[in-house]
Design a protein around this motif. Sequence first.
Motif, PDB file in Angstrom:
ATOM      1  N   HIS A  32       0.742  -1.325   0.033  1.00 57.23           N
ATOM      2  CA  HIS A  32       0.015  -0.037   0.194  1.00 57.23           C
ATOM      3  C   HIS A  32       0.846   1.162  -0.010  1.00 57.23           C
ATOM      4  O   HIS A  32       2.004   1.269   0.149  1.00 57.23           O
ATOM      5  N   CYS A  33       0.259   2.391  -0.338  1.00 52.86           N
ATOM      6  CA  CYS A  33       0.811   3.450  -0.060  1.00 52.86           C
ATOM      7  C   CYS A  33       1.966   3.785  -0.587  1.00 52.86           C
ATOM      8  O   CYS A  33       3.172   4.451  -0.006  1.00 52.86           O
ATOM      9  N   SER A  61       1.705   7.543  -1.381  1.00 51.58           N
ATOM     10  CA  SER A  61       0.782   8.063  -0.553  1.00 51.58           C
ATOM     11  C   SER A  61       1.571   8.249   0.940  1.00 51.58           C
ATOM     12  O   SER A  61       2.470   7.530   1.270  1.00 51.58           O
ATOM     13  N   ARG A  62       0.983   9.257   1.441  1.00 53.52           N
ATOM     14  CA  ARG A  62       1.350   9.290   2.869  1.00 53.52           C
ATOM     15  C   ARG A  62       3.074   9.199   3.159  1.00 53.52           C
ATOM     16  O   ARG A  62       3.661   8.639   4.017  1.00 53.52           O
ATOM     17  N   CYS A 100      -3.300  11.055   1.537  1.00 51.13           N
ATOM     18  CA  CYS A 100      -3.833   9.655   1.446  1.00 51.13           C
ATOM     19  C   CYS A 100      -4.559   9.640   0.229  1.00 51.13           C
ATOM     20  O   CYS A 100      -5.395  10.472  -0.222  1.00 51.13           O
ATOM     21  N   SER A 101      -4.205   8.819  -0.807  1.00 53.72           N
ATOM     22  CA  SER A 101      -4.873   8.589  -1.787  1.00 53.72           C
ATOM     23  C   SER A 101      -6.487   7.788  -1.916  1.00 53.72           C
ATOM     24  O   SER A 101      -6.932   7.568  -2.751  1.00 53.72           O
ATOM     25  N   ARG A 102      -6.535   7.559  -0.665  1.00 48.95           N
ATOM     26  CA  ARG A 102      -8.015   7.119  -0.230  1.00 48.95           C
ATOM     27  C   ARG A 102      -8.605   5.757  -1.019  1.00 48.95           C
ATOM     28  O   ARG A 102      -9.226   5.001  -0.250  1.00 48.95           O
ATOM     29  N   ILE A 103      -8.221   5.618  -2.176  1.00 52.42           N
ATOM     30  CA  ILE A 103      -9.027   4.308  -2.991  1.00 52.42           C
ATOM     31  C   ILE A 103      -8.101   3.156  -2.798  1.00 52.42           C
ATOM     32  O   ILE A 103      -8.615   1.932  -2.972  1.00 52.42           O
ATOM     33  N   CYS A 104      -6.887   3.263  -2.447  1.00 48.21           N
ATOM     34  CA  CYS A 104      -6.047   2.240  -2.391  1.00 48.21           C
ATOM     35  C   CYS A 104      -6.126   1.074  -1.732  1.00 48.21           C
ATOM     36  O   CYS A 104      -5.934  -0.001  -1.865  1.00 48.21           O
ATOM     37  N   CYS A 105      -6.519   1.452  -0.332  1.00 49.97           N
ATOM     38  CA  CYS A 105      -6.955   0.273   0.585  1.00 49.97           C
ATOM     39  C   CYS A 105      -7.941  -0.583   0.067  1.00 49.97           C
ATOM     40  O   CYS A 105      -7.889  -1.473   0.066  1.00 49.97           O
ATOM     41  N   ASP A 154      -2.095   1.915   7.394  1.00 49.91           N
ATOM     42  CA  ASP A 154      -3.232   1.920   8.289  1.00 49.91           C
ATOM     43  C   ASP A 154      -4.406   1.279   7.161  1.00 49.91           C
ATOM     44  O   ASP A 154      -3.947   1.590   6.007  1.00 49.91           O
ATOM     45  N   ARG A 170      -7.765   1.914   5.515  1.00 43.64           N
ATOM     46  CA  ARG A 170      -8.539   3.319   5.622  1.00 43.64           C
ATOM     47  C   ARG A 170      -9.927   2.546   5.011  1.00 43.64           C
ATOM     48  O   ARG A 170      -9.752   2.710   3.588  1.00 43.64           O
TER      49      ARG A 170
HETATM   50  S1  SF4 Z   1      -6.233   4.414   0.787  1.00 40.04           S
HETATM   51 FE1  SF4 Z   1      -4.938   3.148   2.263  1.00 40.04          FE
HETATM   52  S2  SF4 Z   1      -3.272   2.507   0.813  1.00 40.04           S
HETATM   53 FE2  SF4 Z   1      -4.267   4.236  -0.106  1.00 40.04          FE
HETATM   54  S3  SF4 Z   1      -2.914   5.883   0.419  1.00 40.04           S
HETATM   55 FE3  SF4 Z   1      -4.594   5.892   1.911  1.00 40.04          FE
HETATM   56  S4  SF4 Z   1      -4.052   4.408   3.591  1.00 40.04           S
HETATM   57 FE4  SF4 Z   1      -2.553   4.175   1.897  1.00 40.04          FE
END
Ligand code: SF4
Lengths: 656, 310, 143
Positions: free
Chosen positions: A387-388, A391-392, A401-406, A431, A433
Motif C-alpha cells: 500500500h501507499c 501516498s502518505r 492519502c490516496s483514499r482508494i488504494c486500501c 493503516d 482506511r
Molecule cells: S487509501 Fe490506504 S493504501 Fe491508499 S494511501 Fe490511503 S492509507 Fe494508503
Amino acid sequence: MRKIGVFVCHCGTNISSMVDIDRVIESATRLPDVACAVDYQFTCSAPGQTQIKDAIKEYNLDGVVVAACSPRMHEPTFRKTLRDAGLNPYMMEMANLREHTSWVALNRGEATAKAIDLVRMKVAKVARLRPLEEIHLPVTRRALVIGGGVAGIQAALDIADGGVDVTLVERSPSLGGHMAQYDKTFPTLDCASCILTPKMVEVASHPNITLLTYSEVEEVTGFVGAYKVKARIRARSVDLEKCNGCGTCLEVCPVRVPSEFDASLADRTAIYRPFPQAVPAAPAIDRESCIYFKTGKCRACEKVCPADAIDFEQENEIVEVQVGAIVVATGFHFFDARKYTEYGYGSYKDVISWLQFERLTNASGPTGGKLRRPSDGMEPKSIVFIHCVGSRDPSKGFPYCSRICCMATAKHAVITRSKIPDAKIYSFYIDIRAAGKGYEEFVRRAIEQEDVQFIKGRPSRIVQSDGKLLVRSEDAFLGRQIEVEADMVILTNGAAAQNDAAELAQMLGIGYDQYGFFNELHPKLRPVETNKAGIYLAGMCQGPKDIPESVAQASASASKVLGLLSRDQIAREPIIAEVDPGRCTGCMDCMEVCFFTAVEEDEFMERKIAKVLPGVCQGCGACVAQCSDGAMELRAFSDEQIHAEITALFAVEVAR
Amino acid sequence: MPRAEIVKKVPINDSYFLFRSCVSSSKYPGIETSTEEVFARLGIELEDSPEQSCCGGFITFTSLAEVTASLPAVARNLSIIEESGKNALTVCNGCHMFLTEFGHFMDHNPDITNKVNEMLGMIGREYKGTSHVLHMLEAVAGLKNRIKELITRPLKGLRVATHYGCHYLYGFKHDAVDDPYMPTVLEELIEIAGAENVTYPEARTCCGSGLTQVIIHKEEMSLPFLKRKLDSLKKIEADVLIVVCPYCMTILDRGQFKMEERGIEEYGVPVLYINQLLGLAMGIDPVRLGLEAHITPVKRLLEKLEVSNA
Amino acid sequence: MTEEYYPRIVGLLCNWCTYAGADLAGTTRIKYPQNIRPIRIPCSGRVSPHFILTSLLSGADGVFIGGCHPADCHYNEGNYYARRRFSVLKSFLDFVGVEPERLTLEWVSASEGDRFAEVVTAFTEDVKALGRPNPYSRKELED
Ligand code: SF4
Ligand SMILES: Cc1cc2nc3c(=O)[nH]c(=O)nc-3n(C[C@H](O)[C@H](O)[C@H](O)COP(=O)(O)OP(=O)(O)OC[C@H]3O[C@@H](n4cnc5c(N)ncnc54)[C@H](O)[C@@H]3O)c2cc1C
Ligand code: SF4
C-alpha cells in the motif's frame, strides 16, 4: 444627513455578559447620523427582525448597523430583513461584537470600549454606503464537460437529461477514463465495463450531447453564463461518419507500440482502438508511430477499410462553442512508482503497478484475465501488495492519502484468491482506511474469508534473489523484521493530479492546490463549486476519491449547472469593481493585476479607459489598490468607506 | 535522472579540506593514504587540520545521549571547515551524514544554532553555515573523466561487487548526487577502473551493524543480517567488495573473520575502499594503499591482478 | 502625557482567511488583548497603502494586516500584491522614521483561530513595548 438605525444584540448573554450594552446604545445615540439605537435579546430572531423593520418605517431609516455576531454568520439574514422592509439590502453593515469582542476579551471594560468603537466605525461606513442592485447576466443554455471518465460521463448525462445541451471534450480517442481499465469494482465486485459501457453508449447517442473525443480545450474566455470555448479536435485520420467500427484496419497495421490502455503489458497498433468497447468505436491513427506519417509509405489500413473511412489528409480542427457553465472532470494520473527505487519497479519485471494488475486480471486484458506474472508467464503462488507507494510519504512529496488504494487492494486480493485459490496473499499497509458503505465489511471479508494476510508495516526494500522477490519489512505489531518471498509484487502507486492540471486551472482561472488538485470553493459547504462562478468540479481532479463519490460529485455538479441554466438571467452580488471614466487615465495597471481578466480596454470620450466586466469580476479589489488615479472603486468597500471606518475610530477619545 | 546531470552538481576545486574519520585513522589508514595518493595524481591539494575532532556522530551512534548532544561537536568541526574556506571531503558515510544533516538542521533552526554558538563562543569559534561537505564518492564521481586518464593498469577480469552502506543509502538525501535508494555512481567508477561489475541480491541491504549500536552490542541480532549479506556475496564469487565508508569496511572485513573464527562460514572476499581500488588501477604500490591493514587477506586479489597484468 | 499608553491598532482583515480566523478565535473562546479594531475587507490585495497612512496619521499606534497564506488566497494572488505593496511601504515608513514594529502583515487561515490570537497578542506586545504612542499622528504632530 443619513438616518441610521443601530440595533445592538445581547445574543442571550453571549454579548451582554462582556459588553455593557447600555453604554454602547448611549454612545451610538450621540453619533450624528444615528436616528435610533435600540437593543434586543436576539436580534436575528423573528421579533428581533421585526424590531428592525418597524424602526425602518417609524424613523424612515436609510441605513442600518446591526451590532451582533460575525457578518460571515448573519449578513444574508439582515440583508433580507432590509429588503423585506423596502430598504436596499446593501445599506447595512454588521459590527462584530461577539466573535471579535465578547468571546475574546479579557475584561468587560476592554470589550465595551471595543464595542463602542466598532459601532461608531460601522455608522461612519453606513453613512457612506450607496444602494446597490444585483447584477443580472444573460445565460447561454449549453454546458461544457471536460473529461470523459466516469465523472464526466455522469455529469454530461445528467445535464443532458435535464434538457440542456452539452459538449463533452475528451482527450483520448475513447470515453471511459480509468474505470474502463478495471475488471471489477469494490466493494460489490460488479463488473466495471458492464456498468460503464452502457453509459458510454448513451453519451454517444444522446440527442443533447455533442461528443468531441481526441480533443482538447484550448482557450476559455468570458464569464458565468457566457463562456467562449475553443476546442481543438485532433486529426484522428479516420472519418467518424464513415467508419463502422469493423476493426479490419487493426488487423493489418504492422506497427507495434506499448498500449497505454494495457499499461504497457501488451502492444497496440498505430491505428488503434484503446479497447474493444471503446466509444466511439472508430479507431484513431497515432501519427507519431504510423509508418506512413514517418516514411510516406504503407497505407495498409486504407487498402482494407471497407467504408473508405481512413483519411490521411485530415487536419486538426478548431471549434468554438458558447456555454453558460463548465464541469471539469479531468480525473487523475498515477504517482510514478519508479521513484521508489528500493522496490525496483521498472527494473524487476514482476514488480508491477496496480493498474497493470487490473489489466492482468481483466477478461479483455493481455492475458485474457489469467493472472500470470510478466517475466515468465508463470502463475504466481505468492503475491504481495504494498500500500501507499507514493501516498502518505512526505519524503516523496506526497503526504496525502490516496483514499482508494486500501479498498482497491482488498479488491485485488479477493480477485487474486478467486483466480488462484491456493496462493499466499500478503498486503503490507500503514493503516487500513475503509470508511464507506460496505467497505469495512469488504476488507474483513478479505482478511477472514479470503485468507489475505494483512501486515502492518512499510517494506524497506525488495531484493531479487534466485528468481524470487524478497520483500523486507517490519511487522509493526510483532516489532520484528520480516521477509516474505513473493513471485509477484503489486505496488499501489498513489493517485496524483494530471500532469497538466495546473495549466488547465490557469486557463480556466480556477484554484488548485500544491499537488495540482483543483480547489473547491468551500471544503464543506460548496464542494463542487470553484472560485470561478459557473465552473464546477467532478471526480478525481478535485482530489482522490472512489467511483461512487466521483459520480455523486458529478451529479451534484450537474444539478448546479441545471439550476444555473434554468434561469434566463443570473443574479450576482453587486460587490464588484467599478471604473470612474472621468478619472481613469487608461494606464491599464488594473488589467495587469486582475487574476480573473475582468478588466478590459474601453473607450470614453475618445480615449482609452479601463472597463470592468461585471460577470467576471470577483470583487477582490486588487485593481483598486493598484490604481494610482483613484479611478477604480470597489463597491461596498470603497476607499471613502474604509477611510471613514478608520478615521471614525479616532474621531473621539473614548474613556476606558 | 540521467547521470551526467547528477554529477554536474559536484563542485570541482583545486583543493579540498580532507575531513578525517576516526575509524579510518585508527583501523584502516589505507583509506586516507589511498585518498592522498589518488588526489596527488589528480593534482588536487588536500588540506586537513589537527584541530578536527570526531564528527560528533559517536554520541548518537552509540545512543549515549540525545541526538542534539552531537550538535556542538558538529558545529565546531564545521566552523573549522569554514575557516579553511574550502569545500570539505569526508571519507565516511557517518561523517558525511552528520555534518550535512546537522548542518542543515542548524540552518533551519536559528534558535538552536544561537545556543550552539553560545557554547562555541566560549572557545572562540562560531558556526556560520557557509561550508559545503561532500562525500568522497561524490567527489571522485565528479572527477571521473580525469580519473579515466590516470588509469594505467586497468583491472581487467576483476569481479567487483559494491556496498554503499545505509547511511549513504538512507542518510541525508536532500542534495544527493544520485538516486539515494538505488545509486549507481560507484558501479560507474568500477567500470572506469577497467573491472567487471558484479551484483548480488543483497547489494543494497544492511550489514546488520545498525542493530548493534556498537556499545549495546547485541550480536545475536545483527549477525544474521551480516550472514545473509555475505552469503549472497559469496555466491557470485566476487574478487573484491568495494565500500565507501570505513565503518562498513570494519563490519564487512572483520565480520568475515568473526564468522570464520566461530566456525559459521568462510568467505574470504577482501573489502576495499573505492580509492584503494582506483589506486590499484593507477598502479600505486599496494603498501602505499595500506592494504596490509585489512583483516580479510588481500593476497589472492593482488595475485590475480599480477597475473592479469603480466 | 500622564495616562497609561494604551496602543490602538487598526486591523485590516481579509474576509476569507484572517477575518474568518478571528471569528474562529471567538468561537473557540481564545482570549487576546483587545487593542485591535478589525475592519473587514474582501482581500489583503484590497489594502491600499493609503489605508495604512490614514491609520497612522489618524492616530493608530499600530496597523495589522491579515491575509491568506501564500498560495491560499481566495482570489489566487491578492496576498502576493499585498506583500509587495506592504514591503515597499514599510521600508518607506522606516525611512521616514516610523518604527517598523508598528506595522505587520500576517498570514492567518480560516482554521487558525489560535494563530490569530497568537499573532495579534505578539503584535500588541511589540507595539506596547515601543512605550509611546505613534508620534506621527496628526494630533501628536500638532501638539
Ligand atoms: S487509501 Fe490506504 S493504501 Fe491508499 S494511501 Fe490511503 S492509507 Fe494508503
Ligand atoms: C487501480 C485502481 C482501482 C480502482 N478501483 C476502484 C473500484 O473498484 N471502485 C471504486 O469505486 N473506485 C475505484 N478506483 C477509483 C476510480 O478509478 C476513480 O474514482 C474514478 O476513475 C474517477 O473518475 P474520473 O472521471 O474523475 O477520472 P478518470 O477516470 O481519470 O477520467 C478522466 C478523463 O478525463 C480525460 N482528461 C484528462 N485531462 C483532460 C483534458 N485536459 N481534456 C480533456 N479530457 C481530459 C482523461 O482522458 C479521462 O478519460 C480505483 C482506482 C485505481 C487507481
Ligand atoms: S476587483 Fe479583483 S477581480 Fe475585480 S477587476 Fe479588480 S482585480 Fe479584477
